[in-house]
Design an enzyme around this catalytic site. Structure first.
Site, PDB file in Angstrom:
ATOM      1  CG  HIS A 117      -2.231   0.690   0.994  1.00  0.00           C
ATOM      2  ND1 HIS A 117      -2.437   1.572  -0.031  1.00  0.00           N
ATOM      3  CD2 HIS A 117      -3.408   0.636   1.681  1.00  0.00           C
ATOM      4  CE1 HIS A 117      -3.676   2.028   0.022  1.00  0.00           C
ATOM      5  NE2 HIS A 117      -4.293   1.468   1.040  1.00  0.00           N
TER       6      HIS A 117
ATOM      7  CG  ASP B 299      -2.986   5.198  -4.022  1.00  0.00           C
ATOM      8  OD1 ASP B 299      -2.302   5.079  -2.982  1.00  0.00           O
ATOM      9  OD2 ASP B 299      -2.902   6.165  -4.798  1.00  0.00           O
TER      10      ASP B 299
END
Length: 418
Positions: free
Chosen positions: A389, A393
């Site tokens: 992450h 995204d």
């Protein structure tokens, strides 16, 4: 005069290995370039060849020892065969027989076994075959090989082990006296040293958890169109290309299409920079005897279905035989892991650093879904994308899986790059 056998260069960043197994005993004849030992590195098993022809002499290290690149591990003596006394003394220097232990057989005692092994002398086994032989306690000289030049394969050994178990399970004649009943509630433990490969897998997986911001997103795919296409063309495909048309070709092609649209999934973090790539090197997770390995399908975006299927089939075979090389597993920008072949319904795979994402495939299962307002049964598969992450995204991860879903549910998209 003796010639030293040293640990060869093992690849970039690999400086040491574990001596997994000696393939030759002291006193055995050795040909030039014939494997005399098997080393376990962080990724694969590597065979150490003899630099010259001669006789296996002193073995400086024992099985299980850690050795560095360039270290002396054995010596090859001149001549076609060493005297039995010298061979026994050399063996005793490495593995001294303690009280009550069986000493090394003399030359005349070992002769019948050599005759059983064939005119070529003692059997030379690959690391994977030798490992299975030892696990099942079999005599390889009594097993008929079906490989090239009559060599034993792993399947030959497994078949022999299965036959031996079936023979042992056959009902025996009733004894004159009733056998003593086996003890119940017996608790046993066995301690087995972790292989270097398993240690590396554990280290890298934990490193991924400690370093990356791991997250997994899911989607499901209706596999009807892919299954119909595969059923329609599999015979023609195999006739033309000499390989079966599987599902991995569709998934690799769909992944390349999706990675082109979402390049961050194919990128990686190096320091404070993001490295984007215009090529796709897909790491294919393959089950091997010692654990999971990930050989790399290079420039997958430019490969045909036939080239993808042939390369993956070759990876699977060589992983089973223990013949994958370090070069086969070097690099990789994105990983595909197919847990469905083992029956997995859903999972959260862990990325393979420094990669930023891994796709998990799962088993195909008929489930009720709504199509045009009607509940119908369709062959469905869950897809899981685990990603870092820090770089990717949620929107990008979800979009990637949607692109995969669209391509697999309408394979025509793969042909027109849509």
């Amino acid at each position: 005069m003796a010639t030293d056998v040293v640990v060869p260069t093992l690849g970039e960043s690999i400086t040491e290995a574990t001596l997994g197994q000696w393939l030759k005993k002291p006193g055995d004849p050795v040909q030039a370039d014939e494997p005399v030992a098997s080393l376990e590195t962080d990724k694969v098993a590597v065979e150490v060849p003899s630099p010259v022809a001669g006789t296996m002499g002193e073995q400086v290290v024992a099985e299980g020892d850690t050795v560095e690149v360039g270290a002396l591990i054995a010596r090859i003596e001149e001549g076609a065969g060493a005297p039995a006394k010298a061979a026994a003394e050399t063996a005793g220097a490495v593995n001294p027989a303690g009280p009550g232990e069986t000493p090394m057989p003399k030359e005349d005692e070992a002769a019948p076994h050599a005759e059983e092994a064939g005119e070529a002398g003692p059997l030379t086994l690959s690391p994977a075959v030798r490992r299975v032989v030892l696990e099942h306690g079999l005599d390889p000289s009594k097993i008929k090989g079906t490989g090239k030049d009559g060599r034993l394969t792993k399947d030959d050994v497994l078949a022999a082990a299965k036959a031996e178990k079936a023979e042992a399970a056959a009902p025996a004649p009733a004894p004159q006296q009733q056998a003593r009943p086996a003890a119940t509630g017996e608790r046993r433990e066995e301690r087995v040293r972790m292989t270097r490969l398993r240690q590396t897998i554990a280290k890298r997986l934990k490193e991924a958890q400690d370093t990356a911001a791991l997250l997994t997103t899911f989607n499901d795919v209706d596999m009807t169109a892919v299954m119909e296409a595969r059923s329609r063309y599999k015979d023609l495909f195999e006739k033309k290309h000499g390989i079966r048309l599987g599902f991995m070709g569709f998934f690799v092609k769909a992944a390349c299409l999706a990675l082109k649209d979402i390049p961050s999934v194919n990128a990686s973090i190096e320091g404070d920079e993001i490295v984007y790539r215009d090529y796709v090197d897909v790491s294919i997770a393959v089950s091997a005897p010692n654990g999971l390995v990930v050989p790399v399908l290079r420039d997958a975006q430019a490969l045909s279905f036939a080239a993808i299927e042939k390369t993956i089939a070759d990876f699977g075979k060589r992983a089973k035989d223990g013949t994958l090389t370090l070069e086969d597993m070097k690099g990789g920008t994105f990983t595909i892991s197919n847990g469905g072949v083992f029956g997995s319904l859903l999972s959260t795979p862990i990325i393979n650093p420094p990669q930023s994402a891994v796709l998990g495939m799962h088993r195909i299962e008929e489930r009720p879904v709504v199509v045009d307002g009607q509940i119908v049964a369709r062959p469905m598969m869950y897809l899981a994308l685990s990603y870092d992450h820090r770089l990717i995204d949620g929107r990008e991860a979800v979009t990637f899986l949607v692109r995969m879903k669209e391509a697999l549910e309408d394979p025509t998209r793969l042909l027109i790059d849509l």
